[in-house]
Design a protein around this motif. Sequence first.
Motif, PDB file in Angstrom:
ATOM      1  N   SER A   4       0.375  -3.681 -12.685  1.00 44.00           N
ATOM      2  CA  SER A   4      -0.480  -2.465 -12.748  1.00 44.00           C
ATOM      3  C   SER A   4      -0.477  -2.060 -14.120  1.00 44.00           C
ATOM      4  CB  SER A   4       0.204  -1.347 -11.914  1.00 44.00           C
ATOM      5  OG  SER A   4       0.210  -1.893 -10.433  1.00 44.00           O
ATOM      6  N   GLN A  35      -4.943  -5.514  -5.026  1.00 45.45           N
ATOM      7  CA  GLN A  35      -4.853  -3.990  -4.826  1.00 45.45           C
ATOM      8  C   GLN A  35      -4.655  -3.376  -6.127  1.00 45.45           C
ATOM      9  OE1 GLN A  35      -1.851  -5.070  -1.626  1.00 45.45           O
ATOM     10  NE2 GLN A  35      -2.681  -3.317  -0.642  1.00 45.45           N
ATOM     11  N   ASN A  36      -3.698  -3.850  -6.979  1.00 43.89           N
ATOM     12  CA  ASN A  36      -3.499  -3.531  -8.256  1.00 43.89           C
ATOM     13  C   ASN A  36      -4.875  -3.160  -9.141  1.00 43.89           C
ATOM     14  OD1 ASN A  36      -0.331  -3.170  -9.387  1.00 43.89           O
ATOM     15  ND2 ASN A  36      -0.535  -4.733  -7.551  1.00 43.89           N
ATOM     16  N   MET A  86      -6.558  -0.278  -8.073  1.00 39.61           N
ATOM     17  CA  MET A  86      -6.112   1.113  -8.097  1.00 39.61           C
ATOM     18  C   MET A  86      -6.302   1.559  -9.699  1.00 39.61           C
ATOM     19  SD  MET A  86      -2.450   1.180  -5.965  1.00 39.61           S
ATOM     20  CE  MET A  86      -1.685  -0.470  -6.754  1.00 39.61           C
ATOM     21  N   SER A  90      -5.680   1.119  -2.442  1.00 44.50           N
ATOM     22  CA  SER A  90      -4.709   0.122  -2.040  1.00 44.50           C
ATOM     23  C   SER A  90      -4.727   0.199  -0.452  1.00 44.50           C
ATOM     24  CB  SER A  90      -3.453   0.350  -2.691  1.00 44.50           C
ATOM     25  OG  SER A  90      -2.464  -0.677  -2.259  1.00 44.50           O
ATOM     26  N   ALA A  93       0.851  -1.321  -0.122  1.00 48.33           N
ATOM     27  CA  ALA A  93       0.094  -0.010  -0.048  1.00 48.33           C
ATOM     28  C   ALA A  93       0.828   1.340  -0.123  1.00 48.33           C
ATOM     29  CB  ALA A  93      -0.835  -0.057   1.235  1.00 48.33           C
TER      30      ALA A  93
END
Length: 565
Positions: free
Chosen positions: A154, A202-203, A206, A291, A106
């Motif tokens: 990402s 998390q990616n 985002m 994130s 994060a």
Amino acid sequence: MSLETFQMIVTLLGGLAVFIYGMNLMSDGLQKAAGDKMRNILGMLTKNPVMGVLAGALVTAVLQSSSATTVMVIGFTSAGLMKLRQAISVIMGANIGTTITAQLIAFNIGDFAWIFVFIGFIMYFFFKKKEMAVKIGQILFGFGLLFVGINTMSSTMEPMAESPVFTEMIMKVADIPVLGVFVGLCMTLVVQSSSATIAVLQNLAMTAGPDGVTSIIGLTGAIPVLFGDNIGTTITALLASIGGSKNAKRTAISHTIFNISGTLLFIWFVPQIAELVTWLSPKGPEVEVISRQIANTHLLFNLTVTILWLPFIKVLEKIVTTIIPGKDEREDMVAGPVFLDTNVLEQPVFATHLAIQELTRNASLTFDMLKKSREAFAGGNLAMVNDVIETDKTVNIIRTKTIEYLSQILSAESITDFQKERVSALLHVASDIEHIGDYCKNIVELAEDKAKNKYVFSDIAKNEVDEYFNKIETMLVDTMESLETGSPELAEKVLAEEEKINAMENEIRQEHMHRLVDNECSPAVTVVFLDVIHNLERMGDSCNNIAEAVIKGYRAKKQSIAKGE
């Protein structure tokens, strides 16, 4: 499937592979840096559940894997080194410790990933003479690769977000919490790492949606997937428990119940959880802070479930005992190892601990052989002869299996130089213990010879043999305790006892010669008498070797600490 889509999938999987490799490399570096200090954590487990939770969190923070911790705990439980209640508390802590990875991710430091890789590479490959620098370099190198993998994922997800098919699929997951849980569960089952799947989550979060501002999945859509990831990580523990003891299976099931119960409780409050986490987390555009929000949700969820379950560990213990009924008994005389667990090999500190327990158990079997050989020789109880011979077979099997296990520990990637030295010493200890069993076997064969030929010892000779047995028994007890505890004081005591044993043997030989000259003893019994004394003296030599290995290990540990390893 178009070539462009294929390339995106391969790049995504490649980024995931680099992430997992970096995480494993960092974990190995952390284990090496932590060194034998990790073994001290075991002492915390006997105190109370809170300390067990703390120990589980600390171990998982180092191993960077809750699955690795739970597998280790299952191994310890199966070996009888850890009680079920202790194991449950450690697993609760492991769930907290595993949130560290998400917190690291994060921190948006992807722009500095190659700096970490470069510095870590220089330290890892060009500072070979400075062990601590190498370990830190490995940690930095792995940490950098971890973020290189994240950056790769990402960059791949951004064009994927423009696909209407992908967007529609993600929207379904976001709108149906149960589907989100199922997706998270399946992802972790495939990858076998909740940290990796949470990094992917998390990616993904985002990545901006069609409006270019908000997250493609949003926090409310990500939370159920996060819950599924948590459930999926328990499968590794369930697989590791197959073939283990009943308590090992109960430990694995408790992990599953713990994570499933948390999901069942909080799945109904996803919007409220999202609102709370948004309030607690940093403010800003959603794609920039989500994130951190997911990492905080992960920590908050596991911490809350642990706090809720902690007062009810006895209840959870009762539940899993009901699911897997019956007593969990371990036979001390099974014809093979009890403590060795191959699932723990990648954690050299804990694997070595198991090996020492097995060696101590094998030494205790030779102590039992010593007492029975005494009954056979001095007491004339020939019923003990077969018992000693059968136990010797078990001792030989355990010795072979333990040496194989120790050899496997030496090949672990995360093993330190100090640990290598310690394991190498234990290889010799395994042989010395087996030699003690051989000498006991020799003595019962002498007992049979004594009975067959009706040799009669003088009262003085009987007393000398009896006293020598007493000395060896005391010495072997001290040797076993020094091996198990690593106490240099006890090991020094064994060395002192060995000097007295040698002096006593010379004295007994001389006294026997005098008795022969004076016709107080029969020449016919001389060979048997001297052979039994010699075998006992050789046991003392083996105890001496084991004590020297303990002292050597203690000194190596002190040097390791002095170097800051």
